[in-house]
Design a protein around this motif. Sequence first.
Motif, PDB file in Angstrom:
ATOM      1  N   LYS A  49       0.744  -1.391  -0.120  1.00  8.79           N
ATOM      2  CA  LYS A  49      -0.076   0.057   0.007  1.00  8.79           C
ATOM      3  C   LYS A  49       0.610   1.300  -0.104  1.00  8.79           C
ATOM      4  N   GLU A  50       0.199   2.393  -0.401  1.00 10.52           N
ATOM      5  CA  GLU A  50       1.135   3.533  -0.318  1.00 10.52           C
ATOM      6  C   GLU A  50       1.083   4.055   1.232  1.00 10.52           C
ATOM      7  N   ARG A  51       1.976   4.830   1.265  1.00 12.21           N
ATOM      8  CA  ARG A  51       2.447   5.565   2.588  1.00 12.21           C
ATOM      9  C   ARG A  51       1.098   6.359   2.821  1.00 12.21           C
ATOM     10  N   GLU A  52       0.869   6.370   4.233  1.00  5.34           N
ATOM     11  CA  GLU A  52      -0.412   7.198   4.726  1.00  5.34           C
ATOM     12  C   GLU A  52      -0.152   8.094   5.710  1.00  5.34           C
ATOM     13  N   PHE A  53      -0.601   9.438   5.825  1.00  8.00           N
ATOM     14  CA  PHE A  53      -0.500  10.052   7.257  1.00  8.00           C
ATOM     15  C   PHE A  53      -1.243   9.475   8.326  1.00  8.00           C
ATOM     16  N   VAL A  54      -0.727   9.647   9.408  1.00  3.88           N
ATOM     17  CA  VAL A  54      -1.154   8.994  10.660  1.00  3.88           C
ATOM     18  C   VAL A  54      -1.581  10.227  11.647  1.00  3.88           C
ATOM     19  N   THR A  55      -0.612  11.100  11.993  1.00 10.92           N
ATOM     20  CA  THR A  55      -1.011  12.097  12.829  1.00 10.92           C
ATOM     21  C   THR A  55       0.371  13.187  12.764  1.00 10.92           C
ATOM     22  N   THR A  56      -0.096  14.569  13.374  1.00  5.91           N
ATOM     23  CA  THR A  56       0.970  15.488  13.404  1.00  5.91           C
ATOM     24  C   THR A  56       0.683  16.189  14.726  1.00  5.91           C
ATOM     25  N   ILE A  57       1.654  16.884  14.956  1.00  6.96           N
ATOM     26  CA  ILE A  57       1.838  17.873  16.131  1.00  6.96           C
ATOM     27  C   ILE A  57       2.527  19.132  15.985  1.00  6.96           C
ATOM     28  N   LYS A  58       1.798  20.184  16.141  1.00  5.82           N
ATOM     29  CA  LYS A  58       2.730  21.393  16.127  1.00  5.82           C
ATOM     30  C   LYS A  58       3.784  21.770  17.197  1.00  5.82           C
ATOM     31  N   TRP A  59       4.603  22.602  16.877  1.00  2.00           N
ATOM     32  CA  TRP A  59       5.947  22.758  17.613  1.00  2.00           C
ATOM     33  C   TRP A  59       5.630  22.716  19.342  1.00  2.00           C
ATOM     34  N   ASN A  60       4.434  23.692  19.643  1.00  2.00           N
ATOM     35  CA  ASN A  60       3.905  23.844  20.957  1.00  2.00           C
ATOM     36  C   ASN A  60       3.123  22.579  21.877  1.00  2.00           C
ATOM     37  N   GLY A  61       2.941  21.541  20.945  1.00  2.00           N
ATOM     38  CA  GLY A  61       2.073  20.485  21.410  1.00  2.00           C
ATOM     39  C   GLY A  61       0.535  20.975  21.212  1.00  2.00           C
ATOM     40  N   GLY A  62       0.265  22.133  21.156  1.00  2.00           N
ATOM     41  CA  GLY A  62      -0.974  22.577  21.419  1.00  2.00           C
ATOM     42  C   GLY A  62      -2.073  22.233  20.329  1.00  2.00           C
ATOM     43  N   SER A  63      -1.480  21.813  19.150  1.00  2.00           N
ATOM     44  CA  SER A  63      -2.443  21.577  18.150  1.00  2.00           C
ATOM     45  C   SER A  63      -1.932  20.259  17.461  1.00  2.00           C
ATOM     46  N   THR A  64      -3.153  19.380  17.299  1.00  2.00           N
ATOM     47  CA  THR A  64      -2.644  18.045  16.682  1.00  2.00           C
ATOM     48  C   THR A  64      -3.789  17.706  15.697  1.00  2.00           C
ATOM     49  N   ASP A  65      -3.640  16.628  14.720  1.00  2.00           N
ATOM     50  CA  ASP A  65      -4.240  16.227  13.673  1.00  2.00           C
ATOM     51  C   ASP A  65      -4.057  14.728  13.504  1.00  2.00           C
ATOM     52  N   TYR A  66      -5.381  14.059  13.312  1.00  2.00           N
ATOM     53  CA  TYR A  66      -5.256  12.430  13.138  1.00  2.00           C
ATOM     54  C   TYR A  66      -6.062  11.971  12.013  1.00  2.00           C
ATOM     55  N   ARG A  67      -5.605  11.168  11.323  1.00  2.00           N
ATOM     56  CA  ARG A  67      -6.395  10.385  10.165  1.00  2.00           C
ATOM     57  C   ARG A  67      -7.731   9.862  11.124  1.00  2.00           C
ATOM     58  N   ASP A  68      -8.725   9.726  10.454  1.00  2.00           N
ATOM     59  CA  ASP A  68     -10.123   9.441  10.856  1.00  2.00           C
ATOM     60  C   ASP A  68      -9.944   7.933  11.489  1.00  2.00           C
TER      61      ASP A  68
END
Length: 122
Positions: free
Chosen positions: A43-62
């Motif tokens: 399979k292709e590589r896929e995004f899982v999660t990310t976090i900004k520099w101060n840890g205050g903002s995160t994002d996740y795949r559903d």
Amino acid sequence: QVQLVESGGGLVQAGGSLRLSCAASGRTFSSYVMGWFRQAPGKEREFVTTIKWNGGSTDYRDSVKGRFTISRDNAKNMVYLQMNSLKPEDTAVYFCVAGQRSSTWERAYDYWGQGTQVTVSS
């Protein structure tokens, strides 16, 4: 320059937990957005999660929301991925990444680790 080294992968049964760690070198670590991608066999590589520099903002795949948690410790140049309630479909090589901006697009990230294997048995 940032060098990334992942650890913590392994074999776990479905429903179990693993904690991945990513050690980063470089004095500007705290200024980078950090994240995790994964690639399953065939399979292709896929995004899982990310976090900004101060840890205050995160994002996740559903598919991992509510099960995975990303965190970072800028004093130790470390990023962590706590994975709970693991499923066989989470089986993949997990890559730690660093970049200038948060994105689900892999080309947005300038630095990649070598990856760590996570295998979830059913």
